[in-house]
Write an enzyme that holds these catalytic residues in place. Structure first.
Site, mmCIF file in Angstrom:
data_model
loop_
_atom_site.group_PDB
_atom_site.id
_atom_site.type_symbol
_atom_site.label_atom_id
_atom_site.label_comp_id
_atom_site.label_asym_id
_atom_site.label_seq_id
_atom_site.Cartn_x
_atom_site.Cartn_y
_atom_site.Cartn_z
ATOM 1 C CE LYS A 1 -3.825 2.267 2.258
ATOM 2 N NZ LYS A 1 -3.230 3.594 2.049
ATOM 3 C CG ASP B 1 1.738 7.393 2.910
ATOM 4 O OD1 ASP B 1 0.575 7.780 2.681
ATOM 5 O OD2 ASP B 1 2.367 7.706 3.932
ATOM 6 C CD GLU C 1 -0.218 4.396 4.626
ATOM 7 O OE1 GLU C 1 -1.419 4.676 4.772
ATOM 8 O OE2 GLU C 1 0.695 5.019 5.187
#
Length: 193
Positions: free
Chosen positions: A37, A39, A170
């Site tokens: 994921k 950021d 993240e």
């Protein structure tokens, strides 16, 4: 309604990203792939004569990220890809503050992870694995830095979670391999933790 791109031949209903559903625990198994994921800012790149870089909320990113727009010009015409604009710090980790503050020293990368339309052909009903293969062969093969494919991570979910925590990243995204692209939907075929 798509009116922001008057010369585009692509139907506006496709010009909306698929959304991630938040999960306390990600699904496991052979039917799922995993990615970091990132950021950053979600962005669609649309080429219809020229490149249009748009935020998830349909804001124009062209003036803010001209180097990314320029790097995307070799994309096939009438093509839409989905990705994330990410600034990386000196250790190579995504830095949202550097992105948000427009740091001139933080390299900016556009990580691409999906393909919605290829040369006017709607591929949203193809499984994710097919879309990623088309993305790699037909789009990314013609693009250079700072455009990169968001890598699929090859490890067990437990090992990936440990690594993400150890590196202070993240989070993780799980995507169903057979998922079709669902514009604007948060169906659970893509999940984040």
């Amino acid at each position: 309604n798509g009116s922001w791109v008057p010369d585009i031949k692509i139907k506006a209903r496709f010009i909306e990203p698929m959304l991630l559903r938040r999960a306390e625990k990600l699904p496991e198994g052979a039917g799922w792939t995993y990615e970091l994921k990132l950021d950053g800012f979600r962005a669609l790149a649309i080429k219809s004569g020229r490149v249009h870089l748009r935020s998830r909320n349909d804001k124009d990113f062209n003036a803010k990220y001209p180097a990314i727009v320029q790097a995307l010009t070799p994309m096939p015409d009438e093509t839409v890809i989905d990705g994330e604009l990410v600034a990386v710090d000196e250790s190579g980790r995504p830095s949202f503050s550097a992105l948000q503050n427009g740091s001139a020293t933080a390299p900016l990368i556009y990580y691409v992870f999906d393909l919605m339309i290829l040369a006017c052909k709607d591929v949203t009903s193809e499984p994710l694995t097919e879309r990623r293969e088309l993305l790699t062969q037909q789009v990314l093969a013609n693009l250079d830095e700072p455009i990169r494919e968001s890598p699929v991570l090859e490890a067990t979910l437990a090992d990936l979670i440990s690594s993400v925590k150890a590196h202070g990243l993240e989070g993780l995204v799980a995507k169903r391999r057979a998922s079709r692209f669902e514009p604007g939907q948060r169906s659970g075929a893509w999940q984040k933790m």
